[in-house]
Design an enzyme around this catalytic site. Sequence first.
Site, PDB file in Angstrom:
ATOM      1  N   HIS A 178      -9.253  14.414   0.418  1.00 53.27           N
ATOM      2  CA  HIS A 178      -8.589  15.477  -0.341  1.00 53.27           C
ATOM      3  C   HIS A 178      -9.024  16.805   0.288  1.00 53.27           C
ATOM      4  O   HIS A 178     -10.230  17.084   0.373  1.00 53.27           O
ATOM      5  CB  HIS A 178      -9.038  15.485  -1.797  1.00 53.27           C
ATOM      6  CG  HIS A 178      -8.646  14.272  -2.590  1.00 53.27           C
ATOM      7  ND1 HIS A 178      -7.568  14.270  -3.454  1.00 53.27           N
ATOM      8  CD2 HIS A 178      -9.205  13.034  -2.667  1.00 53.27           C
ATOM      9  CE1 HIS A 178      -7.480  13.076  -4.029  1.00 53.27           C
ATOM     10  NE2 HIS A 178      -8.462  12.300  -3.577  1.00 53.27           N
ATOM     11  N   HIS A 209      -8.467   8.321   2.195  1.00 51.61           N
ATOM     12  CA  HIS A 209      -7.863   9.654   2.236  1.00 51.61           C
ATOM     13  C   HIS A 209      -8.918  10.700   1.956  1.00 51.61           C
ATOM     14  O   HIS A 209      -9.816  10.498   1.154  1.00 51.61           O
ATOM     15  CB  HIS A 209      -6.699   9.786   1.244  1.00 51.61           C
ATOM     16  CG  HIS A 209      -7.002   9.311  -0.150  1.00 51.61           C
ATOM     17  ND1 HIS A 209      -7.024   7.972  -0.492  1.00 51.61           N
ATOM     18  CD2 HIS A 209      -7.297   9.987  -1.277  1.00 51.61           C
ATOM     19  CE1 HIS A 209      -7.317   7.850  -1.771  1.00 51.61           C
ATOM     20  NE2 HIS A 209      -7.501   9.060  -2.288  1.00 51.61           N
ATOM     21  N   THR A 266      -8.109   5.899  -6.700  1.00 53.71           N
ATOM     22  CA  THR A 266      -6.967   5.229  -7.335  1.00 53.71           C
ATOM     23  C   THR A 266      -5.992   4.656  -6.315  1.00 53.71           C
ATOM     24  O   THR A 266      -5.171   3.815  -6.667  1.00 53.71           O
ATOM     25  CB  THR A 266      -6.207   6.199  -8.266  1.00 53.71           C
ATOM     26  OG1 THR A 266      -5.744   7.311  -7.510  1.00 53.71           O
ATOM     27  CG2 THR A 266      -7.104   6.680  -9.405  1.00 53.71           C
ATOM     28  N   ASN A 310     -12.882   9.989  -2.475  1.00 57.64           N
ATOM     29  CA  ASN A 310     -13.320   9.127  -3.565  1.00 57.64           C
ATOM     30  C   ASN A 310     -13.368   7.685  -3.074  1.00 57.64           C
ATOM     31  O   ASN A 310     -12.497   7.250  -2.318  1.00 57.64           O
ATOM     32  CB  ASN A 310     -12.359   9.265  -4.745  1.00 57.64           C
ATOM     33  CG  ASN A 310     -12.322  10.675  -5.293  1.00 57.64           C
ATOM     34  OD1 ASN A 310     -13.347  11.347  -5.344  1.00 57.64           O
ATOM     35  ND2 ASN A 310     -11.138  11.134  -5.681  1.00 57.64           N
ATOM     36  N   HIS A 339      -4.156   1.307   8.232  1.00 58.36           N
ATOM     37  CA  HIS A 339      -4.771   1.072   6.925  1.00 58.36           C
ATOM     38  C   HIS A 339      -6.277   0.829   7.043  1.00 58.36           C
ATOM     39  O   HIS A 339      -6.725  -0.061   7.762  1.00 58.36           O
ATOM     40  CB  HIS A 339      -4.126  -0.123   6.208  1.00 58.36           C
ATOM     41  CG  HIS A 339      -4.690  -0.315   4.829  1.00 58.36           C
ATOM     42  ND1 HIS A 339      -4.143   0.280   3.711  1.00 58.36           N
ATOM     43  CD2 HIS A 339      -5.788  -0.981   4.403  1.00 58.36           C
ATOM     44  CE1 HIS A 339      -4.876  -0.025   2.661  1.00 58.36           C
ATOM     45  NE2 HIS A 339      -5.878  -0.793   3.043  1.00 58.36           N
ATOM     46  N   GLY A 398     -13.804   7.028  -8.443  1.00 59.04           N
ATOM     47  CA  GLY A 398     -12.539   7.602  -8.889  1.00 59.04           C
ATOM     48  C   GLY A 398     -11.381   7.379  -7.934  1.00 59.04           C
ATOM     49  O   GLY A 398     -10.359   8.059  -8.023  1.00 59.04           O
ATOM     50  N   CYS A 402       0.845  -1.206   0.000  1.00 63.40           N
ATOM     51  CA  CYS A 402       0.000   0.000   0.000  1.00 63.40           C
ATOM     52  C   CYS A 402       0.880   1.256   0.000  1.00 63.40           C
ATOM     53  O   CYS A 402       1.674   1.482   0.914  1.00 63.40           O
ATOM     54  CB  CYS A 402      -0.935   0.013   1.205  1.00 63.40           C
ATOM     55  SG  CYS A 402      -1.870   1.555   1.334  1.00 63.40           S
TER      56      CYS A 402
HETATM   57  P1  5GP Z   1      -7.704   9.153  -5.371  1.00 68.12           P
HETATM   58  O1  5GP Z   1      -7.616   9.196  -6.883  1.00 68.12           O
HETATM   59  O2  5GP Z   1      -7.514   7.740  -4.861  1.00 68.12           O
HETATM   60  O3  5GP Z   1      -8.912   9.818  -4.802  1.00 68.12           O
HETATM   61  O4  5GP Z   1      -6.501  10.020  -4.858  1.00 68.12           O
HETATM   62  C1  5GP Z   1      -5.188   9.555  -4.822  1.00 68.12           C
HETATM   63  C2  5GP Z   1      -4.309  10.756  -4.853  1.00 68.12           C
HETATM   64  O5  5GP Z   1      -3.002  10.351  -4.497  1.00 68.12           O
HETATM   65  C3  5GP Z   1      -4.183  11.425  -6.242  1.00 68.12           C
HETATM   66  O6  5GP Z   1      -4.663  12.758  -6.163  1.00 68.12           O
HETATM   67  C4  5GP Z   1      -2.708  11.337  -6.565  1.00 68.12           C
HETATM   68  O7  5GP Z   1      -2.222  12.488  -7.212  1.00 68.12           O
HETATM   69  C5  5GP Z   1      -2.059  11.121  -5.206  1.00 68.12           C
HETATM   70  N1  5GP Z   1      -0.840  10.355  -5.225  1.00 68.12           N
HETATM   71  C6  5GP Z   1      -0.615   9.210  -5.923  1.00 68.12           C
HETATM   72  N2  5GP Z   1       0.626   8.763  -5.678  1.00 68.12           N
HETATM   73  C7  5GP Z   1       1.184   9.639  -4.795  1.00 68.12           C
HETATM   74  C8  5GP Z   1       2.467   9.696  -4.160  1.00 68.12           C
HETATM   75  O8  5GP Z   1       3.348   8.852  -4.345  1.00 68.12           O
HETATM   76  N3  5GP Z   1       2.693  10.742  -3.327  1.00 68.12           N
HETATM   77  C9  5GP Z   1       1.741  11.704  -3.100  1.00 68.12           C
HETATM   78  N4  5GP Z   1       2.068  12.695  -2.264  1.00 68.12           N
HETATM   79  N5  5GP Z   1       0.520  11.671  -3.667  1.00 68.12           N
HETATM   80  C10 5GP Z   1       0.256  10.647  -4.510  1.00 68.12           C
HETATM   81 ZN    ZN Z   2      -2.530   1.502   3.459  1.00 69.18          ZN
END
Ligand code: 5GP
Ligand code: ZN
Length: 115
Positions: free
Chosen positions: A103, A101, A96, A88, A47, A94, A5
Amino acid sequence: MPDSCLFCRIVAGEIPATIVHETPDTVAFRDINPRAPSHILVIPRRHVDSVATLAPADEALAGRLLLAAGEIARQEGFADQGYRVISNIGDWGGQTVSHLHLHVMGGRSFTWPPG
Ligand code: 5GP
Ligand code: ZN
């Protein structure tokens, strides 16, 4: 904690991140691909896959994540103008990275719905 993770590895210090806020239960760091002048991710140290897998026993943790989001907004200086907090969930949401988390985005105006 799943070894693979990404966000667990950030919590463990195995992958660098710009950490801006920490509590005993939460860590917040700058998004690597910011979609706003200030774009921060707040995560639980432990986690959890997503909001969808929070359990009743996680009630305090869920509240602490939201409180951290508010503190970060004040710390970053955009609390008065307004800002956006989203999470998300799953493929259609959405998501990823499969570690819960929030935002926290500020420093510009946002439209609704987000699209
Ligand atoms: P999600 O798409 O799951 O809502 O948000 C995941 C976020 O993690 C994305 O906005 C992406 O830019 C960020 N992200 C992905 N990999 C990394 C990383 O290695 N470091 C940081 N600081 N952010 C990351
Ligand atoms: Zn995790």
